[in-house]
Design an enzyme around this catalytic site. Structure first.
Site, short mmCIF file in Angstrom:
data_model
loop_
_atom_site.label_atom_id
_atom_site.label_comp_id
_atom_site.label_asym_id
_atom_site.label_seq_id
_atom_site.Cartn_x
_atom_site.Cartn_y
_atom_site.Cartn_z
N GLY A 71 -3.40 -127.61 49.49
CA GLY A 71 -3.13 -128.14 50.80
C GLY A 71 -2.03 -127.31 51.39
N HIS A 131 7.77 -130.74 63.21
CA HIS A 131 7.82 -130.85 61.75
C HIS A 131 9.60 -130.56 61.49
CE1 HIS A 131 3.64 -130.49 61.69
NE2 HIS A 131 3.61 -131.13 60.24
N LYS A 135 10.04 -125.98 57.48
CA LYS A 135 8.60 -125.37 57.37
C LYS A 135 8.57 -124.15 57.66
CE LYS A 135 4.05 -126.77 58.99
NZ LYS A 135 3.46 -126.58 57.82
N1 LIG Z 1 -2.41 -130.33 53.62
C1 LIG Z 1 -1.46 -131.14 53.75
O1 LIG Z 1 -1.56 -132.35 53.53
C2 LIG Z 1 0.22 -130.82 53.59
C3 LIG Z 1 0.28 -129.51 53.84
N2 LIG Z 1 1.39 -129.08 53.42
C4 LIG Z 1 1.69 -127.56 53.19
O2 LIG Z 1 1.98 -127.71 51.89
C5 LIG Z 1 2.94 -126.57 51.50
C6 LIG Z 1 4.10 -126.94 50.56
O3 LIG Z 1 4.92 -127.80 51.45
P1 LIG Z 1 6.39 -128.57 50.78
O4 LIG Z 1 5.97 -128.95 49.56
O5 LIG Z 1 6.73 -129.38 51.87
O6 LIG Z 1 7.03 -127.27 50.82
P2 LIG Z 1 8.25 -126.68 49.74
O7 LIG Z 1 9.05 -125.58 50.16
O8 LIG Z 1 9.28 -128.02 49.60
O9 LIG Z 1 7.68 -126.39 48.51
C7 LIG Z 1 7.03 -125.14 48.29
C8 LIG Z 1 7.10 -124.83 46.97
O10 LIG Z 1 6.61 -123.70 46.39
C9 LIG Z 1 7.13 -122.80 45.67
N3 LIG Z 1 7.00 -121.65 45.38
C10 LIG Z 1 7.54 -120.46 45.69
N4 LIG Z 1 6.96 -119.63 44.99
C11 LIG Z 1 6.03 -120.20 44.21
C12 LIG Z 1 4.89 -119.40 43.38
N5 LIG Z 1 4.91 -117.95 43.32
N6 LIG Z 1 4.09 -120.12 42.77
C13 LIG Z 1 4.12 -121.55 43.00
N7 LIG Z 1 5.19 -122.08 43.69
C14 LIG Z 1 6.05 -121.17 44.53
C15 LIG Z 1 8.59 -123.17 46.07
O11 LIG Z 1 9.67 -122.63 45.24
P3 LIG Z 1 11.18 -122.40 45.71
O12 LIG Z 1 11.67 -123.65 46.53
O13 LIG Z 1 11.80 -121.95 44.59
O14 LIG Z 1 10.84 -121.23 46.44
C16 LIG Z 1 8.74 -124.43 46.46
O15 LIG Z 1 9.17 -125.26 45.37
C17 LIG Z 1 3.20 -125.87 52.95
O16 LIG Z 1 2.32 -124.88 53.29
C18 LIG Z 1 3.00 -127.22 53.76
O17 LIG Z 1 2.43 -126.61 55.15
C19 LIG Z 1 2.56 -130.06 53.41
C20 LIG Z 1 2.19 -131.29 53.60
C21 LIG Z 1 1.04 -131.94 53.64
O1 LIG Z 2 4.60 -128.45 56.15
C1 LIG Z 2 4.54 -129.67 56.22
O2 LIG Z 2 5.66 -130.34 56.07
C2 LIG Z 2 3.29 -130.37 56.77
N1 LIG Z 2 2.31 -129.56 56.73
C3 LIG Z 2 1.12 -129.38 57.20
C4 LIG Z 2 0.50 -128.81 58.33
O3 LIG Z 2 1.06 -127.58 58.63
O4 LIG Z 2 -0.29 -129.27 59.19
C5 LIG Z 2 0.65 -130.91 57.07
C6 LIG Z 2 1.62 -131.92 57.57
O5 LIG Z 2 1.72 -131.94 58.95
C7 LIG Z 2 3.03 -131.64 57.05
#
Ligand SMILES: NC(=O)C1=CN([C@@H]2O[C@H](COP(=O)(O)OP(=O)(O)OC[C@H]3O[C@@H](n4cnc5c(N)ncnc54)[C@H](OP(=O)(O)O)[C@@H]3O)[C@@H](O)[C@H]2O)C=CC1
Ligand SMILES: O=C(O)C1=N[C@H](C(=O)O)C[C@H](O)C1
Length: 233
Positions: A71, A131, A135
């Protein structure tokens, strides 16, 4: 089902809760401080990490022969490379900018509307995404998917965050508070506007969709999409 979580931030933690509620087990929570050692114990991996590590996470799954749901957004300039690696390693892969059922329905509505509006030059499309301030990427992956949906069904040729020319879709990206994700597509003429909008109230839909995709892909080989999972083809 044994799940490896690649990324354990806001999404990783929401996915963990939903996966446990659905009777699954988490065998790895990968972050920047640990290794992929336990990845081989997993039936499936779910990557919600950061743009800079998504390719490493996804390719590690192909090398370990673990199906992967990704994702993470902001890395899709390398999507074709991951598709080729998946095919070479006979892996299983779904990447989606948005796993929620609501947004996947919205994608269909957007494409239908784009086709309808393509006959009427008096309307010009633009998009807005909002967002949370944490982000990393802009515009959102979902906004890019929406723009692609319009481009495939109209005379628009590309999207831009700058001043658009007549063939370009303008996308505005706003970062406000803790907004989970709001996407609006508007067609404006001098006379009126037509607007469609999806508002996520929380992260549940994204996380549930990713877990459903993970349940669906186990035992399959190939590159799939959320349309396959939701039987929207
Ligand atoms: N496709 C979908 O439906 C959706 C997509 N997204 C996407 O998902 C991604 C994550 O979103 P979100 O959870 O909100 O972001 P967060 O920033 O909350 O989480 C990202 C995590 O990745 C970690 N990370 C950093 N380096 C590494 C590594 N080398 N290996 C594994 N993990 C690592 C970070 O750790 P640390 O905090 O320690 O840096 C953090 O915990 C984004 O790209 C977002 O756009 C989000 C929501 C929905
Ligand atoms: O980073 C987020 O939070 C989200 N990222 C996805 C995107 O880039 O479209 C999906 C969702 O909107 C939340």
């Amino acid at each position: 089902m044994k799940i490896a979580l690649l990324g354990y931030g806001k999404m990783g933690q929401t996915i963990e809760r939903i996966a446990l509620e659905r009777g699954h087990e988490i065998v790895l929570k990968k972050d920047e401080f640990n290794t992929y050692e336990r990845l081989s114990d997993a039936d499936v991996a779910i990557d919600f990490s950061i743009p800079a590590v998504a390719v490493e996470n996804i390719s590690s799954c192909f090398y370990t022969n673990v199906p992967v749901i990704s994702g993470t957004t902001g890395w899709l300039d390398r999507y074709d490379e991951m598709v080729a690696l998946c095919e070479e390693k006979k892996g299983a892969f779904i990447s989606s900018s948005n796993f929620s059922l609501g947004v996947n329905l919205f994608f269909g509505l957007n494409e239908y509307l784009a086709k309808m509006m393509s006959k009427f030059d008096s309307y010009k499309v633009d998009m807005e995404e909002i967002h949370h301030t944490q982000k990393l990427d802009a515009p959102s992956g979902t906004a890019i998917s929406l723009a692609k949906g319009v481009i495939e069904n109209s005379n628009y040729t590309n999207w831009t965050m700058e001043n658009p020319n007549s063939n370009e879709i303008h996308i505005e990206a706003l970062r406000i508070g803790d907004v989970p994700g709001t996407h609006t597509v508007t067609y404006n003429s001098g006379i009126d506007s037509i607007e469609i909008k999806h508002t996520a109230h929380n992260r549940e839909g994204f996380a549930l969709g990713a877990v459903i995709a993970a349940e669906w892909i186990v035992g399959k080989k190939g590159v799939f999409s959320m349309k396959d999972v939701l039987e929207m083809n």
